[in-house]
Design an enzyme around this catalytic site. Structure first.
Site, PDB file in Angstrom:
ATOM      1  N   HIS A  13       0.877  -1.191   0.000  1.00 34.97           N
ATOM      2  CA  HIS A  13       0.000   0.000   0.000  1.00 34.97           C
ATOM      3  C   HIS A  13       0.903   1.225   0.000  1.00 34.97           C
ATOM      4  O   HIS A  13       1.501   1.568   1.012  1.00 34.97           O
ATOM      5  CB  HIS A  13      -0.904   0.017   1.250  1.00 34.97           C
ATOM      6  N   HIS A  15       1.493   5.386  -1.631  1.00 32.88           N
ATOM      7  CA  HIS A  15       1.105   6.579  -2.403  1.00 32.88           C
ATOM      8  C   HIS A  15       2.358   7.165  -3.034  1.00 32.88           C
ATOM      9  O   HIS A  15       3.246   7.643  -2.334  1.00 32.88           O
ATOM     10  CB  HIS A  15       0.443   7.625  -1.499  1.00 32.88           C
ATOM     11  N   LYS A  99      -9.349  -0.631  -5.604  1.00 26.43           N
ATOM     12  CA  LYS A  99      -9.346   0.057  -4.325  1.00 26.43           C
ATOM     13  C   LYS A  99     -10.706   0.650  -4.007  1.00 26.43           C
ATOM     14  O   LYS A  99     -11.274   1.398  -4.814  1.00 26.43           O
ATOM     15  CB  LYS A  99      -8.305   1.176  -4.363  1.00 26.43           C
ATOM     16  N   HIS A 136     -10.294   0.707   2.161  1.00 28.60           N
ATOM     17  CA  HIS A 136     -10.098   1.707   3.208  1.00 28.60           C
ATOM     18  C   HIS A 136     -11.289   1.565   4.155  1.00 28.60           C
ATOM     19  O   HIS A 136     -12.390   1.989   3.830  1.00 28.60           O
ATOM     20  CB  HIS A 136     -10.027   3.127   2.628  1.00 28.60           C
ATOM     21  N   HIS A 174      -4.281  -0.934   6.143  1.00 32.41           N
ATOM     22  CA  HIS A 174      -3.809  -0.114   7.259  1.00 32.41           C
ATOM     23  C   HIS A 174      -4.705  -0.248   8.492  1.00 32.41           C
ATOM     24  O   HIS A 174      -5.288   0.724   8.948  1.00 32.41           O
ATOM     25  CB  HIS A 174      -3.625   1.350   6.865  1.00 32.41           C
ATOM     26  N   ASP A 247       1.501   2.554   3.556  1.00 33.48           N
ATOM     27  CA  ASP A 247       0.650   3.746   3.413  1.00 33.48           C
ATOM     28  C   ASP A 247       1.501   5.011   3.466  1.00 33.48           C
ATOM     29  O   ASP A 247       1.020   6.062   3.899  1.00 33.48           O
ATOM     30  CB  ASP A 247      -0.450   3.766   4.486  1.00 33.48           C
TER      31      ASP A 247
HETATM   32  C1  NCD Z   1      -3.593   8.988   2.304  1.00 30.62           C
HETATM   33  C2  NCD Z   1      -3.178  10.051   1.297  1.00 30.62           C
HETATM   34  O1  NCD Z   1      -2.590  11.059   1.708  1.00 30.62           O
HETATM   35  O2  NCD Z   1      -3.386   9.864   0.099  1.00 30.62           O
HETATM   36  N1  NCD Z   1      -3.561   9.565   3.623  1.00 30.62           N
HETATM   37  C3  NCD Z   1      -3.436   8.909   4.778  1.00 30.62           C
HETATM   38  O3  NCD Z   1      -3.565   9.515   5.845  1.00 30.62           O
HETATM   39  N2  NCD Z   1      -3.157   7.624   4.815  1.00 30.62           N
HETATM   40  C4  NCD Z   1      -4.917   8.452   1.952  1.00 30.62           C
HETATM   41  C5  NCD Z   1      -5.232   7.178   2.662  1.00 30.62           C
HETATM   42  O4  NCD Z   1      -4.675   6.124   2.375  1.00 30.62           O
HETATM   43  O5  NCD Z   1      -6.097   7.213   3.557  1.00 30.62           O
HETATM   44 ZN    ZN Z   2      -3.224   5.101   1.805  1.00 32.95          ZN
END
Ligand code: NCD
Ligand code: ZN
Length: 343
Positions: A13, A15, A99, A136, A174, A247
């Site tokens: 996971h 970003h 997702k 999520h 998460h 995450d």
């Molecule tokens: C994530 C993001 O910034 O894209 N933020 C987070 O707090 N984890 C989005 C997510 O996975 O919830």
């Molecule tokens: Zn995330």
């Protein structure tokens, strides 16, 4: 133990964002991880197979020379998602998961799902073709306390959804509560759960006691200490259903330090050093590889990486920030000096 060599880890996971931010953060993941499940919550989101293909090409183009990294793409599920497009993107090998963001649950989730009846055909198709749903898991109702949103989601949304879609493979992403750990442990092997690095280290006091610490604010928000301990127990247990999904969610400091700041902790640079320390503290270093490198590929039906990473017990100093063309991004501070280094 002073040195540990394990199969190269994957991040289930992540970003990466896009553009300048992606160029700055991608090398920090690629230096330690062979593959990552790439979150589709761009603006606009990655909804179709064609968009996922274009995003993968941009990631590979941003990868520095000599680095080896495979992005595993996901599609952002909306009420208008076309099951045929999902099936084709999976059949081509491009897409490894879909997702589900409940609409409004977190950063860039406005196009997420409000009416779960509208995604029924896509979920049925995914169950049929064996494509996992990454969830999520938080309700968004204003009348549910933010610290209860994960536990309520399990009862009101996740369990009914799984019962209505037999065989659907689901990743609870998460997870932050003992409720989620207990639920995951009671299910068959169609269900797995990812755990982040930061949720093994911080509880809600780190965010709120002694002054507000925006860099510890992420979603799902860290819970009480008893929940952190349940996550530590799950991650270090060696049980096949739990694996790493960092995450890692970079936001510029300017966007974090606002009256209404963004959610997300940026953990890509120091995750492996932190995890070595966490697992050593819990006398579970022999389960680190299981958590970071074996359970994930096992759930996704992919081979374990044949390359390795070596962790040594030599203190590492991490930069406090990564600089991007959009501004600095603060690296997650575990609150203790790092005793391990990752090579
Ligand atoms: C994530 C993001 O910034 O894209 N933020 C987070 O707090 N984890 C989005 C997510 O996975 O919830
Ligand atoms: Zn995330």
């Amino acid at each position: 133990m002073t040195s540990l060599t394990i199969a190269r880890p994957d991040d289930w996971h992540l970003h990466l964002r896009d553009g300048a931010m992606m160029r700055a953060v991608l090398p920090h993941t690629a230096q330690h991880f062979a593959r990552a499940i790439i979150m589709p919550n761009l603006v606009p989101p990655v909804v179709t197979g064609a968009q996922a293909l274009a995003y993968r090409d941009r990631i590979l183009a941003a990868l520095p020379e000599g680095m080896d990294f495979a992005p595993l793409m996901t599609l952002y599920l909306t009420e208008d998602t076309d099951p045929d497009d999902v099936e084709a993107a999976h059949a081509s090998g491009l897409v490894k998961a879909v997702k589900l963001y409940p609409a409004g649950a977190t950063t860039n989730s406005a196009s997420g799902v409000a009416d779960f009846g509208k995604i029924r055909d896509t979920l049925d198709r995914m169950a049929k073709i064996g494509l996992p749903l990454c969830v999520h898991g938080e309700v968004t109702d204003g009348d549910v306390d933010i610290f209860d949103r994960e536990a309520v989601f399990i009862d009101r949304v996740l369990d009914p959804l799984r019962r209505a879609t037999p065989g659907l493979r689901v990743v609870m992403e998460h997870i932050t509560t003992s409720n989620a750990v207990d639920y995951a442990r009671a299910q068959d092997d169609t269900l797995a759960a990812t755990i982040t690095t930061h949720h093994l280290v911080i509880n809600r006091n780190h965010i709120l006691a002694g002054g507000i610490k925006p860099h510890y604010y992420c979603l799902p928000v860290a819970k009480r200490e008893e929940h952190r301990l349940a996550l530590r127990n799950a991650a270090t247990s060696g049980e096949t259903r739990f694996f790493l999904g960092t995450d890692s969610a970079p936001h510029t400091d300017a966007n974090k330090l606002l009256p209404c700041g963004c959610a997300g902790c940026f953990t890509a640079p120091n995750t492996m050093a932190i995890l070595a320390q966490v697992f050593e503290e819990d006398a579970a270093l022999d389960h680190l590889e299981t958590f970071t490198s074996r359970n994930g590929p096992n759930f996704y039906g992919l081979p374990v990486n044949d390359t390795t990473i070596t962790l040594t017990k030599t203190p590492s100093t991490m930069p406090t920030h990564v600089n991007t063309e959009e501004g600095p991004v603060t690296v997650f501070d575990p609150g203790f000096p790092l005793e391990w280094s990752a090579h």
